[in-house]
Write a protein that holds these residues in place. Structure first.
Motif, PDB file in Angstrom:
ATOM      1  N   ASP A 175       3.102  -2.743  10.178  1.00  0.00           N
ATOM      2  CA  ASP A 175       3.546  -1.357  10.266  1.00  0.00           C
ATOM      3  C   ASP A 175       5.002  -1.157   9.841  1.00  0.00           C
ATOM      4  N   LEU A 176       5.698  -2.263   9.590  1.00  0.00           N
ATOM      5  CA  LEU A 176       7.119  -2.154   9.224  1.00  0.00           C
ATOM      6  C   LEU A 176       7.277  -1.900   7.733  1.00  0.00           C
ATOM      7  N   GLU A 193       0.822  -1.219   0.000  1.00  0.00           N
ATOM      8  CA  GLU A 193       0.000   0.000   0.000  1.00  0.00           C
ATOM      9  C   GLU A 193       0.855   1.269   0.000  1.00  0.00           C
ATOM     10  N   ARG A 194       2.114   1.151   0.414  1.00  0.00           N
ATOM     11  CA  ARG A 194       3.014   2.311   0.405  1.00  0.00           C
ATOM     12  C   ARG A 194       4.288   1.911  -0.322  1.00  0.00           C
ATOM     13  N   SER A 212       9.557  -2.616   4.288  1.00  0.00           N
ATOM     14  CA  SER A 212      10.141  -3.884   3.822  1.00  0.00           C
ATOM     15  C   SER A 212      11.632  -3.978   4.111  1.00  0.00           C
ATOM     16  N   ASP A 213      12.306  -2.830   4.350  1.00  0.00           N
ATOM     17  CA  ASP A 213      13.734  -2.909   4.668  1.00  0.00           C
ATOM     18  C   ASP A 213      13.997  -2.806   6.167  1.00  0.00           C
ATOM     19  N   ASP A 214      12.904  -2.805   6.970  1.00  0.00           N
ATOM     20  CA  ASP A 214      13.064  -2.825   8.429  1.00  0.00           C
ATOM     21  C   ASP A 214      13.408  -4.239   8.890  1.00  0.00           C
ATOM     22  N   ASP A 215      14.106  -4.286  10.024  1.00  0.00           N
ATOM     23  CA  ASP A 215      14.393  -5.612  10.603  1.00  0.00           C
ATOM     24  C   ASP A 215      13.084  -6.286  10.991  1.00  0.00           C
ATOM     25  N   GLY A 216      12.998  -7.554  10.744  1.00  0.00           N
ATOM     26  CA  GLY A 216      11.831  -8.325  11.188  1.00  0.00           C
ATOM     27  C   GLY A 216      10.652  -8.257  10.250  1.00  0.00           C
ATOM     28  N   PHE A 217      10.792  -7.539   9.104  1.00  0.00           N
ATOM     29  CA  PHE A 217       9.672  -7.401   8.196  1.00  0.00           C
ATOM     30  C   PHE A 217       9.200  -8.757   7.660  1.00  0.00           C
ATOM     31  N   MET A 218      10.190  -9.590   7.239  1.00  0.00           N
ATOM     32  CA  MET A 218       9.815 -10.865   6.635  1.00  0.00           C
ATOM     33  C   MET A 218       9.091 -11.765   7.630  1.00  0.00           C
TER      34      MET A 218
END
Lengths: 681, 681
Positions: free
Chosen positions: B448-449, B429-430, B451-457
């Motif tokens: 809320d993360l 969406e973003r 895609s390049d934040d830690d823990g996203f996957m």
């Protein structure tokens, strides 16, 4: 003083002066003259035909010249060419005033005209039906001023007929757009007006000017018989009448046994609901065929019925009506869509109106009788008895009206009678017995000859002689009493006792043979001892109900009696009184009113105002509950004998040697009525 | 001067003097304090809970003593024992005034309280719903004064709630008698009030005091997406939201292809009607499950939709909407039974309200946007754009409001986009793209993360990364333009031209890979050249519609812009402007309003007054028909490029070596908007 031409309408005598060029229809409307119009004065519907009169009218003080109206115009010429216009007739919307004129409005151009029925109930109908046709010209849609087609139809009704507050259900919304386009932005809408509010529903829409008429059903839904009249909604004419047995009979002969069936069988009420709705659907199809119309032309149905039939028709469990305090689910009139109650044979959008119930035991049928017979407008005290499986009884005058119902059982409708049948061709409806020879003669429905007239057998070959209907059994029993075939306790004598071989033994009792058709393969039509018992119980209940109302009114006599009966059964006042069905009254003060409940249904079908009126009337009626009144039982027991004291003819011998039967505590109605108490009030 | 005790309510500050012994509920009602009650002050419903405050109140000038109210009474003790009453709380109907007192009305005891939603649309709802619960005590039937149960229910509503003109359909009449007896002559009725008249319908009746709440659905029926909010009808709280694809898509992606389907296929309209009704039934069942309620607790549904959806929902052939003059079957609001339109999953007696349509191309959804965003109350000139398969566009201020619709196609809803999907967990969406590295990062719905934040996957394991929704595609295209991946004409450069291996060749054009999940068996999510074309067509249509209204209003600029989108899609103002979806405006004057049409539906669900208001508003709006306006085409063609002139951020390089494509007669929106014409008026 105005020098405008004078316009005088006949037969109303209404008159007024109007500017030269005023259409006659406009003049009629302004004067309140009853001149019909469906198309609103556009020369399409031809309903506003009038006849100008010419010459000297000393009575009116005018001379009418040949040029009193404009010349026959193009619209009229076209109409005359295509449809034909009677000589001398003009279209009221096209003819315009030029000089003083006298205008006759012929009966067929009067909306509110009084209609005289061919059949028994010659009732003047005031036409103000809830459902009517209106021709409109609708503005075409404009992309730059977008409005919905429905909104433009509503605007046309407002501008052209001054009708507001119009709505349409989904099925009509679906038809609207194609209809308007097919009709070139003209249409005929079928509008139904609410009787409580000022809202109109569009029930149907036809492209252009719609020629076909619309019809309504007035249905008297009785416990035993369902009787329907198919009426033209323009003028109230009954174009067909038909009746069927109520198929609920298989669940119980009388009301209480049907309520019991519902209580004992889960879903039993639904079975009965489905049965009666199926029967009404069949009846609708049949009566439409008989009237030579499409069932879809039936736009409305008005029902009158007792409370149990009312609830079962609506699909409401009647259990509360079987026990005190006999609470109705609803007592006011009910207005709803026919499709909501599974009446699928008429128009999909047809409306149903059910008259209000008076009380838990006094139904919409009693309300209909009140609407038809108007006891509340009577100067003298009138007793109205509507004979059916449940009798509706009203007693009153201008000051006060009382109502009750009485469980007479179905005997008066020819049911539970060994040779009984509903009123239909072939049924014996009139009986006379020669007191000397004990020989009976009779007439059957569908033939004007008596059975001892020449040619009777030939004339009745079509229908045969099939049984005996309600009015026939009443006459038969009364005549048997007059002829001494019955004793005061209601026992039929033996052949030896009575002196005729028509009295035949059946077990320990006897029967009286009215007609033996067995030689030709027909039925043996006789009155049995158990038939007599059924009639005795029925007439005692009826009499007891009437007496109860008289007690409540604190009177011993009534000024007049109106006997009303179910479909086709016109009760003979003389025989009803011989039988002791009703309290004593001078014979010339006893009238037969035919199917008063059915007539009430027709009145409501033809008039919104009547619907409003009966709702008000019902609230003003004093309800008397027979089921809990100890005096009802007392009156009932006292009324069991057939004393023959009210026989207006010479007393013709009595059979005294019959064995006693166990009618305890008998107190002859003759003694009771013989005393003739005065009004106590 | 009165020496009666003073009663001061907080937070309203309303005050008055009342005799000792006056119940607090009575005082509140007389002062117009918003204090809830369902049972009418009988100590049953507990809705009128209040908290007395004690001590010195210099602000109010009173001292409240401990004996300011009567002692906790038996009713309250019983209630506290069975249900529990919070410390300090009293029942307003049981607590009576003894001395001066300050009473706090907690938020949950206020009917008209402002509800703040958890989700995006933080809208204050004025509660005045058409459908409400009323507890009544009904008089028992009396044999001697016979009235129907329904009539006694109506009398109770009149006497206890001052509600008149009550009716009940047949299914309610069937339930009435058992319910009243089971409830010991008390009942809770569900009443629905008409918005045009003063009539009430009984939608349901429950024995005794009914604890369960009733709910309503606010449904935004779009061409591509059906979005519903399940709302508590007591306080307007949204307890669940859900959406499904409109299954009519299989008959045509856009409105005109569905109209064509209906024209080409006899019965085609009915197929589409059944498809959408089935989908709504499924959605109803699902949303009820999500909200943990029974579907039968849903008593009302409010629909907003474009005219073609409107007609197909009602089962009206939309053929007239496919050709000038685009006549609606009905333009006013529609109120009917859910069962009449085959919506069988909610309560059998549930009502449906459909907002009025503005014009043949401007539907009830636009009316809902007007209800939600109130352009007619704006001091400055506001442009409101509701993005969907058909965009609803409103332009106006206090003086005048214009409306039109524009056929954008379904691209903005993620349909007709290669990796597109509706807004649901897992959808991108973003999007942000680093202009230097051309590396994208994104967020998906439900996490809320970035895609390049830690823990996203880990965080997205549940839903996976499934596709790209409407707001995602808008951001992706705009970011691609900002990052120089797209040229002004909308062409995606090759890997060499752009300098990233994320640009991959597909035939003669290129795609840009946002996310490659193929290694884990997931999808390859990319933006293809044809996706760009679909977005270009959509945004050109949207822009052209807005420009047309500005022409009609005779202005070159607007003061502010409100972007509204379908369910779940919150459009980024910055990206919308980069894309050229809307005319230029200062970025701080562009706001995203979420699903304004859906909010409008909720407002109508919660307020009868709002229904009346929007009917009036719609009549006052000036309708502009895009389909026949030549300037629309002109604006459309001119708006095709993505010039990036409105980028509020530094310009980051442009790809100039791409092959020319055949976008004839292009005239950049940048030049157009760059000129900044002044208001001509």
């Amino acid at each position: 003083m105005s020098t405008d031409p004078l316009v005088i309408f006949t037969p109303s005598g209404k008159r007024g002066r109007f500017p030269v060029g005023t259409p006659i229809l406009t003049a009629a409307r302004q004067l309140g003259v009853d001149l019909d119009s469906v198309c609103g004065g556009r020369g399409i519907c031809s309903k506003c035909q009038i006849t100008p009169s010419f010459g000297e009218f000393p009575k009116h003080g005018v001379t009418v010249h040949e040029d009193a109206l404009n010349a026959f115009n193009a619209v009229e010429e076209r109409y005359d060419r295509i449809r034909g216009l009677k000589a001398g007739r003009r279209l009221g919307c096209q003819a315009t005033v030029q000089r003083d004129v006298v205008i006759d409005v012929p009966p067929e151009s009067q909306v509110h005209r009084q209609v005289v029925r061919k059949a028994a109930s010659t009732r003047a109908m005031i036409m103000d039906p809830a459902t009517k046709l209106f021709y409109i010209e609708v503005q075409e849609p404009d992309m730059h001023e977008p409005t919905g087609d429905l909104e433009r139809v509503a605007r046309a009704l407002k501008e052209q007929w001054n009708i507001e507050n119009v709505s349409a259900a989904l099925p009509i919304l679906r038809k609207l757009q194609p209809a308007l386009r097919k009709g070139g932005w003209t249409a005929t809408v079928v509008l139904n007006k609410g009787h409580r509010d000022t809202a109109y529903r569009i029930l149907d829409i036809h492209p252009g000017f719609h020629e076909e008429r619309i019809y309504g059903l007035a249905i008297d839904l009785g416990s035993t018989t369902i009787a329907a009249h198919l009426c033209d909604l323009r003028n109230g004419t009954v174009i067909a009448s038909a009746g069927v047995m109520n198929p609920q009979i298989r669940f119980g002969e009388d009301l209480m046994s049907r309520v019991s069936y519902s209580m004992m069988n889960p879903g039993g009420d639904l079975e009965m609901t489905n049965a009666v709705r199926d029967a009404i659907n069949t009846l609708t199809t049949e009566i439409a065929a008989e009237g030579n119309i499409e069932p879809s032309q039936i736009m409305e149905a008005v029902f009158v019925c007792n409370p149990v039939m009312h609830h079962l028709l609506l699909g409401i469990d009647p259990v509360e009506l079987g026990q005190a305090p006999f609470a109705l689910a609803t007592s006011e009139s009910v207005s709803l869509g026919a499709s909501e109650m599974g009446l699928s044979s008429m128009n999909d959008s047809a409306r149903v109106f059910i008259l209000p119930c008076i009380a838990g035991h006094v139904g919409a049928d009693a309300a209909a009788v009140a609407l038809s017979e108007e006891p509340g407008k009577s100067d003298d005290l009138v007793l109205i008895v509507d004979v059916g499986t449940n009798a509706e009884i009203l007693l009153g005058n201008k000051e006060r009206v009382l109502a009750c119902s009485s469980p007479t059982g179905p005997a008066f409708e020819g049911a539970q009678i060994s040779s009984g049948q509903r009123a239909a061709p072939g049924a014996i409806e009139r009986v006379e017995i020669d007191p000397a020879t004990k020989e009976p003669r009779f007439r059957i429905i569908g033939c004007d000859l008596w059975s001892d007239d020449d040619g009777f057998m030939e004339a009745t070959k079509g229908s045969g002689i099939t049984g005996i209907c309600g009015s026939g059994i009443i006459e038969a029993v009364a005549e048997m009493r007059i002829a001494g075939i019955l004793d005061p306790k209601g026992l039929i004598g033996s052949a030896e006792q009575v002196g005729t071989s028509r009295c035949i033994a059946e077990g320990r009792t006897h029967s009286f043979v009215l007609h033996d058709g067995t030689a030709d393969g027909g039925p043996l039509i006789s009155v049995t001892q158990s038939d007599i018992r059924a009639i005795q119980l029925a007439k005692s209940a009826l009499y007891a109900g009437a007496r109860l109302l008289m007690d409540e009114m604190d009177v011993d006599t009534v000024d007049r009696v109106v006997l009303a009966g179910a479909f086709g059964a016109h009760i003979s006042p003389k025989h009803a009184m011989v039988l002791g069905m009703i309290p004593d009254a001078p014979l010339d003060k006893v009238a037969s009113a035919g199917n008063a409940a059915g007539t009430g249904a027709r009145i409501a079908l033809c008039s919104v105002e009547a619907r409003q009126a009966i709702e008000k009337t019902v609230r003003e009626i004093t309800k008397v509950e027979t089921a809990i009144e100890p005096k009802f039982q007392e009156h009932f027991v006292n009324a069991n004998a057939i004393p023959h004291a009210t026989d207006p003819f010479p007393h013709l011998g009595e059979v005294t040697t019959l064995p006693e039967v166990n009618f305890n505590q008998q107190k002859g109605g003759s003694e009771e009525s013989g005393r003739r108490r005065r009004r106590r009030g």
